[in-house]
Scaffold this active site. Structure first.
Site, short mmCIF file in Angstrom:
data_model
loop_
_atom_site.label_atom_id
_atom_site.label_comp_id
_atom_site.label_asym_id
_atom_site.label_seq_id
_atom_site.Cartn_x
_atom_site.Cartn_y
_atom_site.Cartn_z
N ILE A 1 -7.61 -9.77 8.90
CA ILE A 1 -8.29 -8.63 9.52
C ILE A 1 -8.74 -7.65 8.44
O ILE A 1 -9.86 -7.15 8.46
CB ILE A 1 -7.35 -7.90 10.51
N ASN B 1 -1.87 -6.75 3.36
CA ASN B 1 -2.89 -7.52 4.07
C ASN B 1 -2.53 -7.53 5.55
O ASN B 1 -1.35 -7.58 5.90
CB ASN B 1 -2.93 -8.96 3.56
N VAL B 2 -3.56 -7.48 6.40
CA VAL B 2 -3.33 -7.52 7.85
C VAL B 2 -3.99 -8.78 8.40
O VAL B 2 -5.15 -9.05 8.10
CB VAL B 2 -3.89 -6.27 8.55
N LYS C 1 0.98 -7.06 9.65
CA LYS C 1 0.75 -6.38 8.37
C LYS C 1 1.83 -6.81 7.39
O LYS C 1 3.02 -6.65 7.66
CB LYS C 1 0.78 -4.86 8.56
N ASP D 1 -3.25 10.49 4.80
CA ASP D 1 -4.39 9.77 4.20
C ASP D 1 -5.49 9.59 5.24
O ASP D 1 -6.11 8.54 5.34
CB ASP D 1 -3.92 8.41 3.67
N ASP E 1 -2.90 2.93 9.76
CA ASP E 1 -2.37 3.04 8.39
C ASP E 1 -1.52 4.31 8.22
O ASP E 1 -1.90 5.25 7.54
CB ASP E 1 -3.50 3.03 7.37
#
Length: 265
Positions: free
Chosen positions: A60, A67-68, A81, A195, A214
């Site tokens: 994804i 990494n997802v 994830k 973020d 996230d």
């Protein structure tokens, strides 16, 4: 590792190899080595054995630290994830870790930090959802793996805010909701995203609902840099929406949020 476990891990490894071949990714070998080490494969097997995961699909997204992947859960698609242990650095994590009371008793070994970071994202997502913020539902965590609700259609994730076509009329309600979510995080969840920008918000194209993603770096208000992170989040959002003639004052918003929180205490 027992022979039976080794065979099962090898099965997962073989599925990963096939999945990698389906992805026309010239960097696939590097990704495989960085993500699917033996310990992570064993953790994936554990998740399969517990019924959280049936199969792994394609990628994804690929971030600085994780990494997802799309996954098949018991009843629906899920997002998997995986924080990279071998290639992760603390450069982007350190300022969020230092001063966070949740890391006070964590050993400073890379593996322990990443495991704690993964659990922290799980807890942050849970707290955000309980506060009324739309985020992916956190389902389970195992070592460096976080399983979440998959948000998308036809095996494709919802687009990032930066990739959605907007005009002044459609941008305003999204802006209002994003500001509301920042406030809910602060007032109810005692959290700052840390973020937030158009790169960490996805949008349901059918409803135009913004969704925060996230949240591994999100900090509690006790963090010494919480206010700095909050102001940066607000300014990032106001900068993005200014292109649609939407104006806001970061300091004014912060003062309002602080006042509301004080009244609710």
């Amino acid at each position: 590792m027992k022979k039976e476990d080794a065979r099962r891990v090898q099965k997962i490894d073989t599925k990963v190899d096939k999945m990698r071949m389906r992805r026309k990714d010239t960097d696939s070998l590097k990704v495989k080595e960085n993500v699917f080490d033996e310990a992570t494969l064993k953790a994936l097997y554990t998740l399969c054995n517990r019924g959280f995961l049936n199969a792994i699909g394609g990628s994804i997204s690929t971030g600085k630290e994780a990494n997802v992947f799309l996954g098949e859960g018991k009843d629906a698609d899920i997002a998997i994830k995986i924080y990279r242990i071998s290639s992760s650095t603390f450069n982007s994590m350190e300022e969020y870790i230092l001063g966070d009371p949740r890391f006070r008793n964590i050993r400073h070994a890379k593996k322990d930090i990443i495991f704690a970071w993964t659990k922290k994202e799980y807890r942050n997502l849970t707290r955000a959802k309980e506060a009324g913020v739309r985020v992916p539902e956190a389902i389970h965590t195992e070592r460096n793996i976080l399983i979440m609700e998959f948000l998308g259609e036809d095996e494709r994730p919802y687009p990032l805010l930066k990739d959605i076509a907007l005009d002044k009329e459609t941008a305003k309600p999204i802006y209002d909701t994003v500001i509301k979510y920042i406030e809910l995080l602060y007032v109810r969840a005692n959290l700052v995203h840390g973020d937030l920008s158009e790169y960490n918000i996805i949008v349901n194209p059918r409803t135009m609902e913004p969704i925060f993603i996230d949240m591994g770096q999100s900090v509690t208000l006790e963090h010494p840099k919480a206010r700095e992170f909050l102001m940066r989040d607000i300014e990032n959002i106001m900068r993005f929406f200014k292109r649609y003639d939407i104006e806001g004052q970061a300091e004014e918003l912060y003062s309002t949020m602080k006042e509301i929180k004080q009244k609710n205490q």
